[in-house]
Write a protein that holds these residues in place. Structure first.
Motif, PDB file in Angstrom:
ATOM      1  N   SER A  78       0.744  -1.408  -0.119  1.00 56.15           N
ATOM      2  CA  SER A  78       0.088   0.015   0.085  1.00 56.15           C
ATOM      3  C   SER A  78       0.847   1.203   0.291  1.00 56.15           C
ATOM      4  CB  SER A  78      -0.890   0.215   1.100  1.00 56.15           C
ATOM      5  OG  SER A  78      -0.085  -0.238   2.470  1.00 56.15           O
ATOM      6  N   PHE A  79       0.468   2.295  -0.526  1.00 55.03           N
ATOM      7  CA  PHE A  79       0.987   3.624  -0.509  1.00 55.03           C
ATOM      8  C   PHE A  79       0.021   4.679   0.268  1.00 55.03           C
ATOM      9  CE2 PHE A  79       2.563   1.262  -4.001  1.00 55.03           C
ATOM     10  CZ  PHE A  79       4.106   1.638  -4.008  1.00 55.03           C
ATOM     11  N   LYS A  80       0.488   5.759   0.453  1.00 56.23           N
ATOM     12  CA  LYS A  80      -0.253   6.996   0.557  1.00 56.23           C
ATOM     13  C   LYS A  80       0.299   8.211  -0.087  1.00 56.23           C
ATOM     14  CE  LYS A  80       2.501   8.925   4.523  1.00 56.23           C
ATOM     15  NZ  LYS A  80       2.476   9.467   6.156  1.00 56.23           N
ATOM     16  N   SER A  81      -0.500   8.966  -0.563  1.00 56.54           N
ATOM     17  CA  SER A  81      -0.066  10.354  -1.285  1.00 56.54           C
ATOM     18  C   SER A  81      -0.518  11.424  -0.128  1.00 56.54           C
ATOM     19  CB  SER A  81      -1.137  10.436  -2.492  1.00 56.54           C
ATOM     20  OG  SER A  81      -2.527  10.438  -2.116  1.00 56.54           O
ATOM     21  N   TYR A  82       0.506  12.529  -0.095  1.00 52.87           N
ATOM     22  CA  TYR A  82       0.359  13.632   0.607  1.00 52.87           C
ATOM     23  C   TYR A  82       1.113  14.660   0.153  1.00 52.87           C
ATOM     24  CZ  TYR A  82       5.438  12.393   1.680  1.00 52.87           C
ATOM     25  OH  TYR A  82       6.559  12.278   1.732  1.00 52.87           O
ATOM     26  N   ASN A  83       0.780  15.885   0.512  1.00 52.66           N
ATOM     27  CA  ASN A  83       1.625  17.051   0.295  1.00 52.66           C
ATOM     28  C   ASN A  83       2.147  17.623   1.582  1.00 52.66           C
ATOM     29  OD1 ASN A  83       1.474  17.598  -2.601  1.00 52.66           O
ATOM     30  ND2 ASN A  83      -0.719  18.003  -2.294  1.00 52.66           N
ATOM     31  N   VAL A  84       3.079  18.621   1.527  1.00 55.63           N
ATOM     32  CA  VAL A  84       3.603  19.304   2.667  1.00 55.63           C
ATOM     33  C   VAL A  84       3.415  20.785   2.510  1.00 55.63           C
ATOM     34  CG1 VAL A  84       5.950  19.933   4.119  1.00 55.63           C
ATOM     35  CG2 VAL A  84       5.408  17.572   2.734  1.00 55.63           C
ATOM     36  N   ASP A  85       2.652  21.236   3.742  1.00 58.50           N
ATOM     37  CA  ASP A  85       2.452  22.722   3.539  1.00 58.50           C
ATOM     38  C   ASP A  85       3.481  23.624   3.797  1.00 58.50           C
ATOM     39  OD1 ASP A  85       2.487  22.793   6.357  1.00 58.50           O
ATOM     40  OD2 ASP A  85       0.413  22.723   6.782  1.00 58.50           O
ATOM     41  N   LEU A  86       3.172  24.876   3.814  1.00 56.07           N
ATOM     42  CA  LEU A  86       4.435  26.076   4.107  1.00 56.07           C
ATOM     43  C   LEU A  86       5.061  25.650   5.431  1.00 56.07           C
ATOM     44  CD1 LEU A  86       2.704  29.092   2.272  1.00 56.07           C
ATOM     45  CD2 LEU A  86       4.505  27.326   1.371  1.00 56.07           C
ATOM     46  N   ASP A  87       4.146  25.286   6.487  1.00 56.64           N
ATOM     47  CA  ASP A  87       4.923  25.023   7.560  1.00 56.64           C
ATOM     48  C   ASP A  87       5.360  23.918   7.957  1.00 56.64           C
ATOM     49  OD1 ASP A  87       3.689  27.712   8.572  1.00 56.64           O
ATOM     50  OD2 ASP A  87       1.680  26.843   8.966  1.00 56.64           O
ATOM     51  N   GLY A  88       5.534  22.994   6.867  1.00 60.79           N
ATOM     52  CA  GLY A  88       6.301  21.694   7.022  1.00 60.79           C
ATOM     53  C   GLY A  88       5.426  20.498   7.469  1.00 60.79           C
ATOM     54  N   ASN A  89       4.180  20.842   7.592  1.00 61.28           N
ATOM     55  CA  ASN A  89       3.141  19.610   8.077  1.00 61.28           C
ATOM     56  C   ASN A  89       2.742  19.024   6.888  1.00 61.28           C
ATOM     57  OD1 ASN A  89       3.086  20.945  10.725  1.00 61.28           O
ATOM     58  ND2 ASN A  89       1.972  22.552  10.029  1.00 61.28           N
ATOM     59  N   GLU A  90       2.702  17.664   7.094  1.00 61.03           N
ATOM     60  CA  GLU A  90       2.384  16.578   6.045  1.00 61.03           C
ATOM     61  C   GLU A  90       0.651  16.912   6.068  1.00 61.03           C
ATOM     62  OE1 GLU A  90       4.391  12.989   5.927  1.00 61.03           O
ATOM     63  OE2 GLU A  90       2.323  12.009   6.110  1.00 61.03           O
ATOM     64  N   ARG A  91       0.064  16.573   4.778  1.00 58.32           N
ATOM     65  CA  ARG A  91      -1.290  16.599   4.542  1.00 58.32           C
ATOM     66  C   ARG A  91      -1.509  15.369   3.656  1.00 58.32           C
ATOM     67  NH1 ARG A  91      -2.870  19.877   8.531  1.00 58.32           N
ATOM     68  NH2 ARG A  91      -2.022  22.070   8.446  1.00 58.32           N
ATOM     69  N   VAL A  92      -2.061  14.319   4.103  1.00 58.63           N
ATOM     70  CA  VAL A  92      -2.426  12.979   3.736  1.00 58.63           C
ATOM     71  C   VAL A  92      -3.450  13.438   2.583  1.00 58.63           C
ATOM     72  CG1 VAL A  92      -3.070  10.733   3.904  1.00 58.63           C
ATOM     73  CG2 VAL A  92      -1.679  11.808   5.549  1.00 58.63           C
ATOM     74  N   ARG A  93      -3.454  13.068   1.352  1.00 60.02           N
ATOM     75  CA  ARG A  93      -4.430  13.067   0.432  1.00 60.02           C
ATOM     76  C   ARG A  93      -5.224  11.698   0.171  1.00 60.02           C
ATOM     77  NH1 ARG A  93      -2.452  16.080  -4.904  1.00 60.02           N
ATOM     78  NH2 ARG A  93      -4.306  15.265  -5.428  1.00 60.02           N
ATOM     79  N   GLY A  94      -4.515  10.680   0.122  1.00 66.17           N
ATOM     80  CA  GLY A  94      -5.246   9.440   0.085  1.00 66.17           C
ATOM     81  C   GLY A  94      -4.556   8.268   0.476  1.00 66.17           C
ATOM     82  N   PHE A  95      -5.103   7.145   0.424  1.00 66.45           N
ATOM     83  CA  PHE A  95      -4.268   5.829   0.722  1.00 66.45           C
ATOM     84  C   PHE A  95      -4.570   4.949  -0.389  1.00 66.45           C
ATOM     85  CE2 PHE A  95      -5.398   7.181   5.032  1.00 66.45           C
ATOM     86  CZ  PHE A  95      -4.270   7.607   5.514  1.00 66.45           C
ATOM     87  N   HIS A  96      -3.689   4.079  -0.860  1.00 69.39           N
ATOM     88  CA  HIS A  96      -4.018   3.489  -2.055  1.00 69.39           C
ATOM     89  C   HIS A  96      -3.414   1.658  -1.838  1.00 69.39           C
ATOM     90  CE1 HIS A  96      -4.180   7.454  -3.905  1.00 69.39           C
ATOM     91  NE2 HIS A  96      -2.908   7.468  -3.163  1.00 69.39           N
ATOM     92  N   TYR A  97      -4.428   0.885  -2.249  1.00 69.31           N
ATOM     93  CA  TYR A  97      -4.163  -0.551  -2.067  1.00 69.31           C
ATOM     94  C   TYR A  97      -4.110  -1.255  -3.322  1.00 69.31           C
ATOM     95  CZ  TYR A  97      -6.069   1.672   2.361  1.00 69.31           C
ATOM     96  OH  TYR A  97      -6.491   2.238   3.536  1.00 69.31           O
ATOM     97  N   PRO A  98      -3.830  -2.649  -3.110  1.00 71.28           N
ATOM     98  CA  PRO A  98      -3.839  -3.445  -4.696  1.00 71.28           C
ATOM     99  C   PRO A  98      -5.163  -3.108  -5.417  1.00 71.28           C
ATOM    100  CG  PRO A  98      -2.980  -4.688  -2.568  1.00 71.28           C
ATOM    101  CD  PRO A  98      -3.611  -3.321  -2.080  1.00 71.28           C
ATOM    102  N   GLY A  99      -4.782  -2.916  -6.622  1.00 71.20           N
ATOM    103  CA  GLY A  99      -5.865  -2.779  -7.447  1.00 71.20           C
ATOM    104  C   GLY A  99      -5.920  -1.001  -7.893  1.00 71.20           C
ATOM    105  N   SER A 100      -5.553  -0.137  -6.756  1.00 74.38           N
ATOM    106  CA  SER A 100      -5.727   1.151  -6.863  1.00 74.38           C
ATOM    107  C   SER A 100      -4.894   1.784  -8.241  1.00 74.38           C
ATOM    108  CB  SER A 100      -5.218   1.845  -5.603  1.00 74.38           C
ATOM    109  OG  SER A 100      -6.022   1.609  -4.453  1.00 74.38           O
ATOM    110  N   LEU A 101      -5.413   2.863  -8.857  1.00 78.00           N
ATOM    111  CA  LEU A 101      -4.566   3.445  -9.966  1.00 78.00           C
ATOM    112  C   LEU A 101      -4.361   4.895  -9.267  1.00 78.00           C
ATOM    113  CD1 LEU A 101      -3.882   2.900 -12.772  1.00 78.00           C
ATOM    114  CD2 LEU A 101      -5.987   4.169 -13.313  1.00 78.00           C
ATOM    115  N   ILE A 102      -2.690   5.001  -9.427  1.00 75.74           N
ATOM    116  CA  ILE A 102      -2.317   6.414  -8.803  1.00 75.74           C
ATOM    117  C   ILE A 102      -1.806   7.047 -10.032  1.00 75.74           C
ATOM    118  CG2 ILE A 102      -0.554   7.226  -7.188  1.00 75.74           C
ATOM    119  CD1 ILE A 102      -0.465   4.498  -5.811  1.00 75.74           C
ATOM    120  N   GLY A 103      -1.907   8.614  -9.796  1.00 77.54           N
ATOM    121  CA  GLY A 103      -1.255   9.232 -11.016  1.00 77.54           C
ATOM    122  C   GLY A 103      -1.937  10.181 -11.764  1.00 77.54           C
ATOM    123  N   PHE A 104      -3.200  10.357 -11.684  1.00 76.55           N
ATOM    124  CA  PHE A 104      -4.166  11.068 -12.383  1.00 76.55           C
ATOM    125  C   PHE A 104      -4.048  12.558 -12.144  1.00 76.55           C
ATOM    126  CE2 PHE A 104      -7.316   7.308 -12.269  1.00 76.55           C
ATOM    127  CZ  PHE A 104      -7.476   7.003 -13.818  1.00 76.55           C
TER     128      PHE A 104
END
Length: 242
Positions: A78-104
């Motif tokens: 599994s994977f997680k997608s995330y960004n990091v804000d200007l204060d250095g805090n992680e912002r999780v955008r999603g979790f991706h499991y077998p069968g998931s399609l990533i990169g749209f």
């Protein structure tokens, strides 16, 4: 923080372990390209099928602003997608499991819009986007499957964007990962679930306890199984009806 994380990544080409493993793939029944590839001659199939790549926990599939070139089917782990804000805090955008399609989200600008990290040992199959476009000319149903996958991502984003109570968000999340009644693993930390749902970590723990006591779910370690799917859907209804 960014430079520390970048030091942990490896280019996809260095992790490729084998090619054209569609026939024995464990998630081929969930892969949008599998049926389309089956309709092609072996030589054409070999030209389009992507490389399989393996990542250890903590390694990154790609980084924000990397050049977009492919979509990725999660074939294990599994994977997680995330960004990091200007204060250095992680912002999780999603979790991706077998069968998931990533990169749209990289299609529009030609650059990836987030970081994608393996939460555990994981594998992906890279589907170069130019090859997918070629494949769609031979198998028009692939376009429909791509749109459906993109639509699911949009629905999930709308659910998070809605101003729903904490229990609605939590119920919808559990249904998303374990709505088929099978035991679903939760490889991510509770704080990541809370980050994703925009809730406090204590709220996530409290709701998991409440749902378990009400007989809606069963928990075992980092796994959860939906016991009363109708009851959980009743709680999540405000988000499911939109």
């Amino acid at each position: 923080m960014q430079q520390q994380i970048l030091a942990q990544s490896r280019p996809l080409a260095e992790t490729a372990v084998r090619r054209n493993a569609c026939m024995d793939c464990r998630v081929r029944d969930k892969c949008i390209a599998a049926c389309a590839l089956d309709s092609l001659e072996p030589r054409a199939r070999d030209e389009i099928a992507g490389d399989r790549a393996r990542f250890a926990a903590g390694e990154h599939l790609y980084w924000r602003d990397d050049r977009f070139s492919a979509l990725y089917v999660v074939t294990g782990g599994s994977f997680k997608s995330y960004n990091v804000d200007l204060d250095g805090n992680e912002r999780v955008r999603g979790f991706h499991y077998p069968g998931s399609l990533i990169g749209f989200d990289g299609i529009e600008s030609g650059r990836q819009r987030c970081h994608v990290e393996a939460m555990e040992d994981a594998t992906v199959c890279a589907l170069p986007f130019d090859r997918l476009l070629t494949l769609s000319l031979h198998a028009p149903s692939l376009q429909t499957d791509l749109f459906r996958s993109l639509s699911r991502d949009l629905v999930h984003a709308e659910t998070l964007a809605g101003d729903y109570p904490a229990e609605v968000r939590m119920a919808a999340f559990i249904l998303e990962i374990g709505g088929d009644g099978a035991e679903a693993r939760l490889p991510m930390a509770r704080r990541d679930i809370a980050n994703y749902l925009r809730l406090a970590t204590e709220t996530v723990s409290r709701l998991m306890t409440r749902f378990r006591r009400e007989g809606l779910i069963e928990c075992r370690g980092r796994s959860v199984r939906v016991v009363d799917i109708d009851g959980l859907r009743e709680i999540a209804e405000p988000s499911l009806s939109n």
